[in-house]
Design a protein around this motif. Structure first.
Motif: not given
Length: 267
Positions: A23-26, A98-101, A241-257, A235-239
């Motif tokens: 998401n940072v690269v493209f 913008e993309r890496a913050t 916010v996305k950099n902070k929440t994407k990993t949380f969703i992928d790891v924590v939500v996946d584990s809880i489910a 992709l539409p999520i501000p960079s």
């Protein structure tokens, strides 16, 4: 137990961090064109890795295979640095920042305050939950129909490889066309619609071939069309916010489910 848990956590983190970097690269236009092809690399790696394991395990042993896998993972550091130098460092300072913050707010708070992030977390969580239940149905009905353990192992090996090959074909030849022409919503709808019809069929005809089709839909679409559509949702999520929440969703939500699916199966 510790080894298995560590490998599972690494797989979750590595996958999440990979898509964060993508998401940072493209940008959005590049992502729609390339995410399907990039995802095919992961599927092809799964197919090749399975065949290599079958060929090498008897000759070099499990310990040597683990060392070989570790060396391959270490090589990815140099690949990632090369991508960063060739793609991210060439961006303007504004776009790079913008993309890496990363946002300083709490991940849970950011997700709950955003309908888009909440919906994204729900899509991923429900997808993982359903996948675990489908896995159970596939294993349970297969073991009841094939009592011999060696024959059952051969059955699983054949169909898992077949599902990966089908997934690769979908990713290479169908995903890009569907996402470009029909949009993300169609890409997301394909998997749940297929599972609903198969589950209705399984309810009335509890036969092995129905559960093979059910697992095939989940195994092939989940890692191809559905995965690319989910990544495009982010992709539409501000960079920051996305950099902070994407990993949380992928790891924590996946584990809880995954844990919730286990509790459902137990009780």
């Amino acid at each position: 137990y510790c080894f298995y848990t560590t490998v599972a956590l690494f797989a979750l983190l590595a996958t999440s961090q990979f898509w964060v970097m993508a998401n940072v690269v493209f940008n959005v236009r590049e992502a729609k064109r390339l995410f399907g092809f990039i995802g095919a690399g992961g599927i092809a790696g799964g197919i090749l890795g399975g065949y290599l394991t079958s060929l090498l395990a008897e000759h070099i042993g499990n310990g040597a295979l683990l060392i070989l896998a570790s060396l391959m993972i270490m090589a990815c550091i140099f690949v990632m640095n090369s991508i960063w130098r060739s793609r991210v460092d060439k961006l303007s300072s504004f776009k790079r920042k913008e993309r890496a913050t990363v946002s300083s707010e709490n991940s849970v708070k950011l997700i709950l305050n955003s309908k888009h992030l909440t919906a994204l977390a729900a899509v991923i969580g429900i997808g993982v939950l359903v996948a675990k239940l489908v896995d159970y149905q596939f294993s349970y009905i297969s073991s009841r129909n094939i009592p011999d353990s060696q024959e059952l192992a051969s059955f699983f090996g054949f169909w898992f490889s077949t599902f990966n090959i089908v997934s690769l074909v979908i990713q290479l030849f169908i995903t890009r066309h569907v996402l470009s022409k029909s949009g993300v919503s169609t890409g997301l709808a394909a998997l749940p619609v297929g599972i609903v019809f198969c589950c209705i069929g399984l309810l009335f005809i509890p036969e092995l071939w129905i559960v093979i089709v059910l697992k095939g839909l989940d195994g092939s679409l989940k890692q191809s069309l559905h995965k690319s559509a989910v990544e495009l949702l982010a992709l539409p999520i501000p960079s920051d916010v996305k950099n902070k929440t994407k990993t949380f969703i992928d790891v924590v939500v996946d584990s809880i489910a995954t844990g919730l699916a286990g509790l459902i199966l137990i009780f």
